[in-house]
Design an enzyme around this catalytic site. Structure first.
Site, PDB file in Angstrom:
ATOM      1  N   GLU A   9       4.562  -5.122   7.225  1.00 55.42           N
ATOM      2  CA  GLU A   9       3.892  -4.002   7.901  1.00 55.42           C
ATOM      3  C   GLU A   9       4.401  -3.756   9.311  1.00 55.42           C
ATOM      4  OE1 GLU A   9       2.320  -6.360   6.180  1.00 55.42           O
ATOM      5  OE2 GLU A   9       0.955  -5.392   4.756  1.00 55.42           O
ATOM      6  N   ALA A  38       0.863  -1.170   0.000  1.00 59.70           N
ATOM      7  CA  ALA A  38       0.000   0.000   0.000  1.00 59.70           C
ATOM      8  C   ALA A  38       0.903   1.223   0.000  1.00 59.70           C
ATOM      9  CB  ALA A  38      -0.888  -0.019   1.231  1.00 59.70           C
ATOM     10  N   GLU A  54      -1.048  -9.083  -0.595  1.00 55.96           N
ATOM     11  CA  GLU A  54      -2.480  -9.258  -0.292  1.00 55.96           C
ATOM     12  C   GLU A  54      -3.331  -9.207  -1.557  1.00 55.96           C
ATOM     13  OE1 GLU A  54      -1.960  -6.111   2.704  1.00 55.96           O
ATOM     14  OE2 GLU A  54      -3.133  -7.400   4.029  1.00 55.96           O
ATOM     15  N   GLY A  62       0.471  -4.858   0.851  1.00 52.45           N
ATOM     16  CA  GLY A  62      -0.733  -4.864   0.028  1.00 52.45           C
ATOM     17  C   GLY A  62      -0.524  -5.569  -1.312  1.00 52.45           C
TER      18      GLY A  62
HETATM   19  N1  CAA Z   1       4.620   3.213  -0.587  1.00 46.84           N
HETATM   20  C1  CAA Z   1       5.048   4.365  -1.122  1.00 46.84           C
HETATM   21  N2  CAA Z   1       6.170   4.473  -1.870  1.00 46.84           N
HETATM   22  C2  CAA Z   1       6.894   3.356  -2.059  1.00 46.84           C
HETATM   23  C3  CAA Z   1       6.524   2.117  -1.513  1.00 46.84           C
HETATM   24  C4  CAA Z   1       5.327   2.064  -0.761  1.00 46.84           C
HETATM   25  N3  CAA Z   1       4.877   0.920  -0.230  1.00 46.84           N
HETATM   26  N4  CAA Z   1       7.461   1.200  -1.857  1.00 46.84           N
HETATM   27  C5  CAA Z   1       8.378   1.840  -2.598  1.00 46.84           C
HETATM   28  N5  CAA Z   1       8.033   3.145  -2.723  1.00 46.84           N
HETATM   29  C6  CAA Z   1       8.754   4.201  -3.448  1.00 46.84           C
HETATM   30  C7  CAA Z   1       9.995   4.599  -2.698  1.00 46.84           C
HETATM   31  O1  CAA Z   1       9.685   5.538  -1.689  1.00 46.84           O
HETATM   32  C8  CAA Z   1      10.835   5.187  -3.799  1.00 46.84           C
HETATM   33  O2  CAA Z   1      10.352   6.484  -4.090  1.00 46.84           O
HETATM   34  P1  CAA Z   1      11.392   7.727  -4.269  1.00 46.84           P
HETATM   35  O3  CAA Z   1      12.183   7.343  -5.497  1.00 46.84           O
HETATM   36  O4  CAA Z   1      10.480   8.883  -4.463  1.00 46.84           O
HETATM   37  O5  CAA Z   1      12.232   7.750  -3.045  1.00 46.84           O
HETATM   38  C9  CAA Z   1      10.479   4.313  -5.011  1.00 46.84           C
HETATM   39  O6  CAA Z   1       9.236   3.683  -4.686  1.00 46.84           O
HETATM   40  C10 CAA Z   1      11.504   3.208  -5.253  1.00 46.84           C
HETATM   41  O7  CAA Z   1      11.680   2.494  -4.046  1.00 46.84           O
HETATM   42  P2  CAA Z   1      13.114   2.277  -3.341  1.00 46.84           P
HETATM   43  O8  CAA Z   1      14.050   3.382  -3.702  1.00 46.84           O
HETATM   44  O9  CAA Z   1      12.861   2.022  -1.892  1.00 46.84           O
HETATM   45  O10 CAA Z   1      13.573   0.920  -4.089  1.00 46.84           O
HETATM   46  P3  CAA Z   1      14.564  -0.189  -3.527  1.00 46.84           P
HETATM   47  O11 CAA Z   1      14.832  -1.096  -4.696  1.00 46.84           O
HETATM   48  O12 CAA Z   1      15.728   0.435  -2.815  1.00 46.84           O
HETATM   49  O13 CAA Z   1      13.727  -0.989  -2.416  1.00 46.84           O
HETATM   50  C11 CAA Z   1      11.778  -2.098  -1.537  1.00 46.84           C
HETATM   51  C12 CAA Z   1      12.609  -1.748  -2.795  1.00 46.84           C
HETATM   52  C13 CAA Z   1      12.591  -3.038  -0.641  1.00 46.84           C
HETATM   53  C14 CAA Z   1      10.516  -2.798  -2.023  1.00 46.84           C
HETATM   54  C15 CAA Z   1      11.445  -0.800  -0.753  1.00 46.84           C
HETATM   55  O14 CAA Z   1      10.896   0.137  -1.653  1.00 46.84           O
HETATM   56  C16 CAA Z   1      10.469  -0.993   0.376  1.00 46.84           C
HETATM   57  O15 CAA Z   1      10.827  -1.478   1.429  1.00 46.84           O
HETATM   58  N6  CAA Z   1       9.201  -0.576   0.146  1.00 46.84           N
HETATM   59  C17 CAA Z   1       8.180  -0.625   1.170  1.00 46.84           C
HETATM   60  C18 CAA Z   1       7.696  -2.043   1.392  1.00 46.84           C
HETATM   61  C19 CAA Z   1       6.621  -2.041   2.448  1.00 46.84           C
HETATM   62  O16 CAA Z   1       6.850  -1.723   3.611  1.00 46.84           O
HETATM   63  N7  CAA Z   1       5.406  -2.421   2.052  1.00 46.84           N
HETATM   64  C20 CAA Z   1       4.264  -2.476   2.950  1.00 46.84           C
HETATM   65  C21 CAA Z   1       3.505  -1.179   2.866  1.00 46.84           C
HETATM   66  S1  CAA Z   1       2.240  -1.011   4.089  1.00 46.84           S
HETATM   67  C22 CAA Z   1       0.983  -1.985   3.535  1.00 46.84           C
HETATM   68  O17 CAA Z   1       1.046  -2.563   2.477  1.00 46.84           O
HETATM   69  C23 CAA Z   1      -0.225  -2.048   4.466  1.00 46.84           C
HETATM   70  C24 CAA Z   1      -1.179  -3.107   4.093  1.00 46.84           C
HETATM   71  O18 CAA Z   1      -1.388  -4.090   4.759  1.00 46.84           O
HETATM   72  C25 CAA Z   1      -1.983  -2.986   2.917  1.00 46.84           C
END
Ligand code: CAA
Length: 258
Positions: free
Chosen positions: A132, A66, A112, A109
């Protein structure tokens, strides 16, 4: 035809293909994406010329979760009042077989959404996880319920409590995905499978999936409702603000455990 901003929609014979398309955010699922996916799936589901639907992402990410940036500063009441994520539940009413084709990250998400499809075909590059807890919340689109039913309690607890990511092989071994395919063949083999299903009798397909889902879903609705309330309530904690704030500021979080 509707104008979609966050997805690409294509048809190939009796197969509809929805490609999540927010490359700048690794296909993070914001509200716009939810509206587009739900509208496109509904549109394809209503079309009798469509017999199977595929949801896919990019080579790098099915969806990295998400959209954290869209949620980070919201309060418990914001989340509860908007019934945040509630719109995704529409996918459970779809009659047309729905296949997730996953390459790269399917986190939070993203995992999911894949689990809301009828089955998951994974590229060998696929990575699944429910991270999460690192953000001070829990899964909110059914993950705590569907992952547990898919892989059993121990693996689900391991993944949800540690936030660790599993690869395609472990996902197949655990029953989360039905097949692992070489990344280069993911789309061709998924389309072949979808085309084969789309040619089979549609009423039998709809009732077959409904029947399997009854086995899967009994008592699920209560679990999802419970999870949604708990997920929203975590926006009342300091650790949610810290976890999501730290992600956006690209620094390690410092949790207060409150
Ligand atoms: N939400 C918003 N932006 C996100 C995102 C997310 N879930 N995942 C990645 N992005 C964005 C990053 O912020 C980044 O944006 P900027 O270039 O503007 O900084 C861009 O996408 C590229 O991401 P990274 O630079 O982080 O890429 P990476 O290859 O270094 O890492 C990754 C990849 C490990 C997937 C890392 O992006 C990450 O950890 N993302 C978040 C994963 C996460 O925590 N997901 C759960 C979200 S909460 C949820 O989903 C609640 C639910 O139950 C529904």
């Amino acid at each position: 035809m509707m104008d979609y901003k966050n997805i690409l929609l294509q048809r190939s014979g009796r197969v509809g293909v929805i490609t999540l398309h927010r490359p700048e955010a690794l296909n993070a699922l914001n509200l716009g994406m939810m509206h587009d996916v739900v509208a496109a799936v509904g549109h394809l589901d209503a079309d009798t010329d469509i017999g199977a639907i595929v949801i896919t992402g990019s080579e790098r990410a099915f969806a990295a979760g998400a959209d954290i940036k869209e949620m980070a500063s919201r309060s418990y009441m914001d989340m509860y009042a908007a019934d945040w994520f509630g719109g995704w539940d529409a996918l459970t009413q779809v009659r047309t077989p729905l296949i997730a084709a996953v390459a790269g990250y399917a986190l939070g998400g993203g995992c999911e959404l894949a689990m809301m499809c009828d089955f998951i075909l994974a590229a060998d590059t696929a990575k699944f996880g429910q991270p999460e807890i690192n953000l001070g919340v829990i899964p909110g689109i059914g993950g705590s319920q569907r992952l547990t039913r898919a892989v059993g309690k121990s693996k689900a607890m391991d993944m949800i409590l540690t936030g660790r990511t599993i690869g395609a092989e472990e996902a197949e071994r655990s029953g989360l995905v039905s097949r692992v395919l070489p990344a280069a063949e993911l789309m061709s083999q998924t389309l072949e499978t979808a085309a084969a299903i789309s040619k089979l009798p549609a009423p039998a397909a709809a009732l077959a999936k409904e029947s399997v889902n009854v086995a899967f879903e009994t008592h699920l609705a209560a679990g999802i409702r419970f999870e949604r309330r708990v997920f929203h309530s975590l926006f009342a904690t300091k650790d949610q603000k810290e976890g999501m704030g730290a992600f956006i500021e690209k620094r390690p979080p410092s949790f207060l455990h409150q």
